[in-house]
Every structure is written in C-alpha cells, then in structure tokens.
Design a protein around this motif. Structure first.
Motif, PDB file in Angstrom:
ATOM      1  N   LEU A 250      33.635  21.478  35.274  1.00 13.79           N
ATOM      2  CA  LEU A 250      33.012  22.598  35.484  1.00 13.79           C
ATOM      3  C   LEU A 250      33.391  23.339  37.010  1.00 13.79           C
ATOM      4  CD1 LEU A 250      30.782  24.675  34.762  1.00 13.79           C
ATOM      5  CD2 LEU A 250      29.125  23.200  35.951  1.00 13.79           C
ATOM      6  N   TYR A 251      33.490  22.486  38.003  1.00 13.31           N
ATOM      7  CA  TYR A 251      33.976  22.877  39.113  1.00 13.31           C
ATOM      8  C   TYR A 251      35.458  23.486  39.213  1.00 13.31           C
ATOM      9  CZ  TYR A 251      29.997  20.457  41.332  1.00 13.31           C
ATOM     10  OH  TYR A 251      28.530  19.999  41.542  1.00 13.31           O
ATOM     11  N   PHE A 252      36.501  22.730  38.445  1.00 15.84           N
ATOM     12  CA  PHE A 252      37.600  23.277  38.320  1.00 15.84           C
ATOM     13  C   PHE A 252      37.687  24.506  37.630  1.00 15.84           C
ATOM     14  CE2 PHE A 252      41.696  23.218  36.165  1.00 15.84           C
ATOM     15  CZ  PHE A 252      42.667  23.114  37.340  1.00 15.84           C
ATOM     16  N   TYR A 253      36.891  24.876  36.277  1.00 15.74           N
ATOM     17  CA  TYR A 253      36.937  25.959  35.952  1.00 15.74           C
ATOM     18  C   TYR A 253      36.539  27.279  36.770  1.00 15.74           C
ATOM     19  CZ  TYR A 253      35.275  29.488  32.770  1.00 15.74           C
ATOM     20  OH  TYR A 253      34.894  31.038  32.058  1.00 15.74           O
ATOM     21  N   VAL A 254      35.430  26.964  37.724  1.00 15.55           N
ATOM     22  CA  VAL A 254      34.697  27.942  38.321  1.00 15.55           C
ATOM     23  C   VAL A 254      35.488  28.251  39.285  1.00 15.55           C
ATOM     24  CG1 VAL A 254      32.942  28.281  39.800  1.00 15.55           C
ATOM     25  CG2 VAL A 254      32.102  27.483  37.708  1.00 15.55           C
ATOM     26  N   PHE A 255      36.260  27.338  40.182  1.00 20.50           N
ATOM     27  CA  PHE A 255      37.096  27.856  41.127  1.00 20.50           C
ATOM     28  C   PHE A 255      38.449  28.290  40.741  1.00 20.50           C
ATOM     29  CE2 PHE A 255      34.264  24.687  43.515  1.00 20.50           C
ATOM     30  CZ  PHE A 255      33.804  25.598  44.346  1.00 20.50           C
ATOM     31  N   THR A 256      39.108  27.743  39.747  1.00 24.34           N
ATOM     32  CA  THR A 256      40.195  28.301  39.238  1.00 24.34           C
ATOM     33  C   THR A 256      39.962  29.758  38.740  1.00 24.34           C
ATOM     34  OG1 THR A 256      41.127  26.119  38.458  1.00 24.34           O
ATOM     35  CG2 THR A 256      42.067  28.126  37.513  1.00 24.34           C
ATOM     36  N   LEU A 257      39.092  29.950  37.902  1.00 23.86           N
ATOM     37  CA  LEU A 257      38.699  31.394  37.672  1.00 23.86           C
ATOM     38  C   LEU A 257      38.381  32.348  38.767  1.00 23.86           C
ATOM     39  CD1 LEU A 257      38.212  33.017  34.898  1.00 23.86           C
ATOM     40  CD2 LEU A 257      36.130  32.429  34.961  1.00 23.86           C
ATOM     41  N   TRP A 258      37.840  31.887  39.752  1.00 23.60           N
ATOM     42  CA  TRP A 258      37.690  32.745  41.016  1.00 23.60           C
ATOM     43  C   TRP A 258      38.926  32.831  41.679  1.00 23.60           C
ATOM     44  CZ3 TRP A 258      36.052  30.401  46.199  1.00 23.60           C
ATOM     45  CH2 TRP A 258      35.582  31.298  47.146  1.00 23.60           C
ATOM     46  N   ILE A 259      39.807  32.046  41.768  1.00 14.27           N
ATOM     47  CA  ILE A 259      41.022  32.326  42.560  1.00 14.27           C
ATOM     48  C   ILE A 259      41.735  33.439  41.664  1.00 14.27           C
ATOM     49  CG2 ILE A 259      43.316  31.235  43.141  1.00 14.27           C
ATOM     50  CD1 ILE A 259      41.760  28.863  43.981  1.00 14.27           C
ATOM     51  N   ILE A 260      41.841  33.188  40.287  1.00 15.52           N
ATOM     52  CA  ILE A 260      42.523  33.904  39.437  1.00 15.52           C
ATOM     53  C   ILE A 260      41.861  35.486  39.495  1.00 15.52           C
ATOM     54  CG2 ILE A 260      42.923  34.955  37.038  1.00 15.52           C
ATOM     55  CD1 ILE A 260      43.210  31.646  36.523  1.00 15.52           C
ATOM     56  N   MET A 261      40.719  35.681  39.587  1.00 17.22           N
ATOM     57  CA  MET A 261      39.912  36.900  39.761  1.00 17.22           C
ATOM     58  C   MET A 261      40.254  37.655  41.015  1.00 17.22           C
ATOM     59  SD  MET A 261      35.757  37.748  39.947  1.00 17.22           S
ATOM     60  CE  MET A 261      35.431  36.730  41.340  1.00 17.22           C
ATOM     61  N   ILE A 262      40.398  36.988  42.224  1.00 19.16           N
ATOM     62  CA  ILE A 262      40.798  37.423  43.485  1.00 19.16           C
ATOM     63  C   ILE A 262      42.033  38.009  43.333  1.00 19.16           C
ATOM     64  CG2 ILE A 262      41.118  36.962  45.825  1.00 19.16           C
ATOM     65  CD1 ILE A 262      38.626  35.186  45.764  1.00 19.16           C
ATOM     66  N   ALA A 263      42.854  37.198  42.833  1.00 14.76           N
ATOM     67  CA  ALA A 263      44.628  37.612  42.857  1.00 14.76           C
ATOM     68  C   ALA A 263      44.542  38.773  41.837  1.00 14.76           C
ATOM     69  CB  ALA A 263      45.506  36.419  42.056  1.00 14.76           C
ATOM     70  N   ILE A 264      43.909  39.049  40.534  1.00 13.09           N
ATOM     71  CA  ILE A 264      44.211  40.047  39.714  1.00 13.09           C
ATOM     72  C   ILE A 264      43.646  41.326  40.535  1.00 13.09           C
ATOM     73  CG2 ILE A 264      43.361  41.142  37.680  1.00 13.09           C
ATOM     74  CD1 ILE A 264      43.714  38.314  36.361  1.00 13.09           C
ATOM     75  N   ILE A 265      42.367  41.077  41.123  1.00 10.83           N
ATOM     76  CA  ILE A 265      41.964  42.261  41.835  1.00 10.83           C
ATOM     77  C   ILE A 265      42.794  42.701  43.133  1.00 10.83           C
ATOM     78  CG2 ILE A 265      39.940  43.155  43.164  1.00 10.83           C
ATOM     79  CD1 ILE A 265      38.110  41.471  41.565  1.00 10.83           C
ATOM     80  N   PHE A 266      43.365  41.753  43.679  1.00  8.03           N
ATOM     81  CA  PHE A 266      44.133  42.229  44.908  1.00  8.03           C
ATOM     82  C   PHE A 266      45.558  42.831  44.463  1.00  8.03           C
ATOM     83  CE2 PHE A 266      48.004  40.814  47.564  1.00  8.03           C
ATOM     84  CZ  PHE A 266      47.391  41.304  48.754  1.00  8.03           C
ATOM     85  N   ILE A 267      46.028  42.370  43.238  1.00  9.94           N
ATOM     86  CA  ILE A 267      47.276  42.955  42.630  1.00  9.94           C
ATOM     87  C   ILE A 267      47.080  44.405  42.286  1.00  9.94           C
ATOM     88  CG2 ILE A 267      48.964  42.895  40.940  1.00  9.94           C
ATOM     89  CD1 ILE A 267      48.799  39.748  41.191  1.00  9.94           C
ATOM     90  N   THR A 268      45.737  44.546  41.548  1.00 14.28           N
ATOM     91  CA  THR A 268      45.273  45.743  41.033  1.00 14.28           C
ATOM     92  C   THR A 268      45.410  46.890  42.224  1.00 14.28           C
ATOM     93  OG1 THR A 268      44.541  44.797  39.029  1.00 14.28           O
ATOM     94  CG2 THR A 268      43.683  46.995  39.864  1.00 14.28           C
ATOM     95  N   VAL A 269      44.393  46.495  43.272  1.00 14.45           N
ATOM     96  CA  VAL A 269      44.250  47.243  44.388  1.00 14.45           C
ATOM     97  C   VAL A 269      45.599  47.668  45.215  1.00 14.45           C
ATOM     98  CG1 VAL A 269      43.222  47.614  46.658  1.00 14.45           C
ATOM     99  CG2 VAL A 269      41.799  46.680  44.422  1.00 14.45           C
ATOM    100  N   ASN A 270      46.569  46.736  45.523  1.00 11.70           N
ATOM    101  CA  ASN A 270      47.756  46.897  46.198  1.00 11.70           C
ATOM    102  C   ASN A 270      48.740  47.705  45.375  1.00 11.70           C
ATOM    103  OD1 ASN A 270      46.852  45.806  48.424  1.00 11.70           O
ATOM    104  ND2 ASN A 270      47.773  44.108  48.129  1.00 11.70           N
ATOM    105  N   LYS A 271      48.653  47.378  44.033  1.00 12.61           N
ATOM    106  CA  LYS A 271      49.500  48.103  43.135  1.00 12.61           C
ATOM    107  C   LYS A 271      49.432  49.556  43.181  1.00 12.61           C
ATOM    108  CE  LYS A 271      50.941  48.804  38.223  1.00 12.61           C
ATOM    109  NZ  LYS A 271      50.605  48.127  37.104  1.00 12.61           N
ATOM    110  N   ASP A 272      48.365  49.939  42.997  1.00 13.02           N
ATOM    111  CA  ASP A 272      47.948  51.452  42.940  1.00 13.02           C
ATOM    112  C   ASP A 272      48.001  51.920  44.222  1.00 13.02           C
ATOM    113  OD1 ASP A 272      47.381  51.253  40.155  1.00 13.02           O
ATOM    114  OD2 ASP A 272      45.030  51.017  40.865  1.00 13.02           O
ATOM    115  N   SER A 273      47.874  51.354  45.281  1.00 16.18           N
ATOM    116  CA  SER A 273      48.178  51.833  46.639  1.00 16.18           C
ATOM    117  C   SER A 273      49.435  52.007  47.072  1.00 16.18           C
ATOM    118  CB  SER A 273      47.180  51.191  47.821  1.00 16.18           C
ATOM    119  OG  SER A 273      47.738  49.925  47.911  1.00 16.18           O
TER     120      SER A 273
END
Length: 74
Positions: A41-64
């Motif tokens: 459960l911890y592995f799922y939550v933290f992995t998903l959290w890191i993936i979420m941050i990376a995808i949002i970072f890429i989305t925001v930087n790509k557009d800018s």
C-alpha cells in the motif's frame, strides 16, 4: 487558448489521480506482502504520488516552453 487547454489538462489529471487515490482502487493494494521491504500500500501511494508530480511538472513546463519559443520567433 493555450492557458485554457493547460487548465483542462491539469483538471483531467487531477480527476484521474483523485480516482486512483480513492477507496475502491487503493483497497486493491492493501494486503500484507512487501516490495523490497516496503508494504504494498505504501509503495503504491508513494509511487503514484511521484508519477503525479512528474506528469504535472512535464505538462506545465511543456506548455510554458512552447509559449517562450513562439514569443522569441515573433
């Protein structure tokens, strides 16, 4: 127009990750096995959290970055 598209992408990502962090999905990973000593459960939550941050970072930087390139070419 680009800002509206970026907002729509971020809203969609937020809804997807909200669903993935919600009870029915998260309960799938709530069992007593471990992955490299980390509870599943911890592995799922933290992995998903890191993936979420990376995808949002890429989305925001790509557009800018695309906006900056268009401004310098004009």
């Amino acid at each position: 127009m680009k800002e509206q598209l970026k907002e729509q992408k971020l809203l969609l990502l937020s809804i997807i990750f909200l669903i993935l962090f919600n009870f029915p999905i998260i309960s799938i990973f709530n069992f007593e096995t471990t992955i490299n000593g980390i509870p599943t459960l911890y592995f799922y939550v933290f992995t998903l959290w890191i993936i979420m941050i990376a995808i949002i970072f890429i989305t925001v930087n790509k557009d800018s970055n695309e906006t900056k390139r268009k401004e310098t070419h004009e």
